[in-house]
Design an enzyme around this catalytic site. Structure first.
Site, PDB file in Angstrom:
ATOM      1  N   GLU A 160     -12.591  32.058  16.149  1.00  0.00           N
ATOM      2  CA  GLU A 160     -13.842  31.614  15.528  1.00  0.00           C
ATOM      3  C   GLU A 160     -14.685  30.729  16.445  1.00  0.00           C
ATOM      4  OE1 GLU A 160     -13.050  29.555  11.857  1.00  0.00           O
ATOM      5  OE2 GLU A 160     -12.497  31.358  10.816  1.00  0.00           O
ATOM      6  N   GLU A 219      -7.542  36.278   9.327  1.00  0.00           N
ATOM      7  CA  GLU A 219      -7.375  35.193   8.345  1.00  0.00           C
ATOM      8  C   GLU A 219      -8.083  35.586   7.057  1.00  0.00           C
ATOM      9  OE1 GLU A 219      -8.689  31.171   9.419  1.00  0.00           O
ATOM     10  OE2 GLU A 219      -7.849  31.443  11.421  1.00  0.00           O
TER      11      GLU A 219
END
Ligand code: FCB
Length: 462
Positions: A167, A365
């Site tokens: 991320e 995720e």
């Protein structure tokens, strides 16, 4: 009802990260988290800092054995730059740290758990932040490449899935836009420059990995937030497009297609915010596209056109063009405050299929945080997290539909395995399949852990 089923060789795992789980049993260099906690502990929920973890440094074997018991076959975590490297300039490895990661990886493999190793999970070494300004500096790109090369050399014979960054946008947004990550600087120029250097570092380590002839694959993990405009009104649609450019496409496009969306560059130029680059970088970015993409998905990004014009004298941010839209009657996670919208997982899968050449991808995720989860403990001290089971099932339902329709998805990773430390939120929200007793680091499998064990065994997630 039809069973929700998945392909035979699907990867079922959980995800975590080094800084959120390892703890301090062995001395390491400071990361920005260690430093920030010492400097401003009041920023952290209940003033609990990064040293308070599930102590994976010592308890990794116990965790791996529980993963095996739950029929999981994969695990994503990260190698901490500030642990593996002793001297950042020379790239000298800390031998004890290398032995720790060796033991950890070997334990996973011996128990049938595929290690997916990520190299950066928001954990800039403090020394590099302080001396050079972290990824604002091109020199730090070179040092990152040294670190990655050391990791490939040490573990590349056994690790088959590598991740360059987790991320990146969540990191740079936190550090340069939203005041959530040190150095909490609030500057669009820094946001844009650091993102560019991260992309460059990513491309250079993909290149280094390929040159090393390792027999695995390398990709990146992005939080591809599907932008959902308030309406089909052109102004709202345009707002969604700008949010998409600055938050999603900024990595998705160059990492998969080899170049930025021209509209992104045009906006930067218009606002005098273009990053500094060398012309030869563009070649490296073009040549070193990823083998796969990891996508983290928690909630969608609802946006609308701004109600009023920004102050033209204020510094530029992409929010000149859009605002978050708090849609009335959104379905919220009542224990955490994030929206629950499982269909977005299907939309993401279709977007990857239709717009990104159906590149191989996986859910790196997805998960549900719950504040005050203790209240769901039954009299035997066991957490009955039915809400989490429902959350997972609903998301998997949409994922299975996408796979049926040809999406090239090869795995699902829940955040997280054992409850872990969540940055400035510390232990406010619990996410694990396994609960953590913070007093003695004891692990107890939750109801969701037992549910997933059976679901994987029977290939039935209905
Ligand atoms: C993600 C981060 C992860 C964790 C979850 C809840 O954005 O990658 O570290 O904190 O959120």
């Amino acid at each position: 009802m039809n069973k929700i089923q998945f392909p035979k060789d699907f990867l079922w795992g959980t995800a975590s990260s080094g800084p959120q789980s390892e703890g301090y049993k062995h001395k390491k260099n400071d990361s920005i988290w260690d430093y920030w906690y010492k400097k401003e502990p009041e920023r952290f929920y209940n003033q609990v800092g990064p040293e308070t973890t599930s102590n994976v440094y010592e308890q990794y074997a116990e965790d791996v054995s529980i993963m095996k018991e739950l029929n999981l076959n994969s695990f994503r975590t990260s190698i901490q730059w500030s642990r593996l490297i002793k001297d950042f300039e020379t790239g000298e490895v800390d031998q004890e740290a290398a032995q720790f990661y060796n033991r950890y990886i070997d334990e996973m493999i011996a128990n049938g758990i595929e290690p997916m190793m990520n190299l950066f999970h928001f954990d800039m070494p403090y020394e590099l932040e302080q001396k050079y300004g972290g990824f604002k500096s091109r020199h730090v790109v070179d040092l990152y490449v040294k670190f990655a090369e050391a990791a490939f050399e040490l573990f590349g014979d056994r690790v088959k899935y590598w991740i360059s960054f987790n991320e990146p946008v969540a990191y740079t947004k936190g550090a340069y836009w939203h005041n959530l990550i040190y150095p909490n600087e609030m500057s669009m120029q820094s946001y844009v420059q650091a993102n560019y250097h991260i992309l460059l570092a990513h491309s250079l380590i993909v290149s280094a990995y390929r040159k090393g002839n390792y027999s695995g694959e390398i990709g990146i993990v992005v939080d591809l937030l599907p932008p959902i405009p308030r309406s089909e009104n052109p102004a709202d649609v345009e707002a969604g497009r700008i949010a998409d450019l600055f938050i999603n496409l900024i990595f998705m496009d160059p990492c998969v297609r080899g170049e930025y969306d021209q509209d992104y560059l045009n906006i930067l130029k218009k606002h005098d915010c273009m990053f500094h680059y060398h012309i030869e970088d563009l070649e490296a970015i073009k040549e070193n596209t990823v083998d796969f993409i990891g996508i983290n998905y928690y909630q969608p990004m609802r946006v609308k056109a701004r109600d009023s014009m920004p102050n033209p004298f204020s510094p530029f941010t992409p929010e000149w063009y859009y605002e978050p839209y708090e849609m009335p009657n959104r379905r919220m996670n009542e224990y955490r405050g994030w929206e629950i919208y499982p269909k977005a997982l299907y939309d993401i899968a279709m977007r990857v299929k239709n717009e990104y050449g159906n590149i191989k991808w996986y859910v790196s995720e997805n998960g549900m945080g719950v504040q005050g989860e203790e209240r769901f403990k039954n009299k035997d001290g066991f957490i009955e997290d039915d809400y989490r089971i429902d959350f997972i099932k609903e998301h998997l339902g949409w994922l299975a539909k996408a796979i049926d329709e040809g999406s090239n998805c090869f795995g699902y990773h829940l955040w997280t395995f054992v409850d872990n430390w969540s940055w400035t939120n510390a232990y406010k929200n619990r996410y694990g399949l396994v609960s953590l007793n913070l007093n003695n680091t004891e692990r107890t499998i939750k109801k969701s852990g037992n549910w997933i064990k059976e679901a994987i065994k029977n290939n039935d997630f209905s």
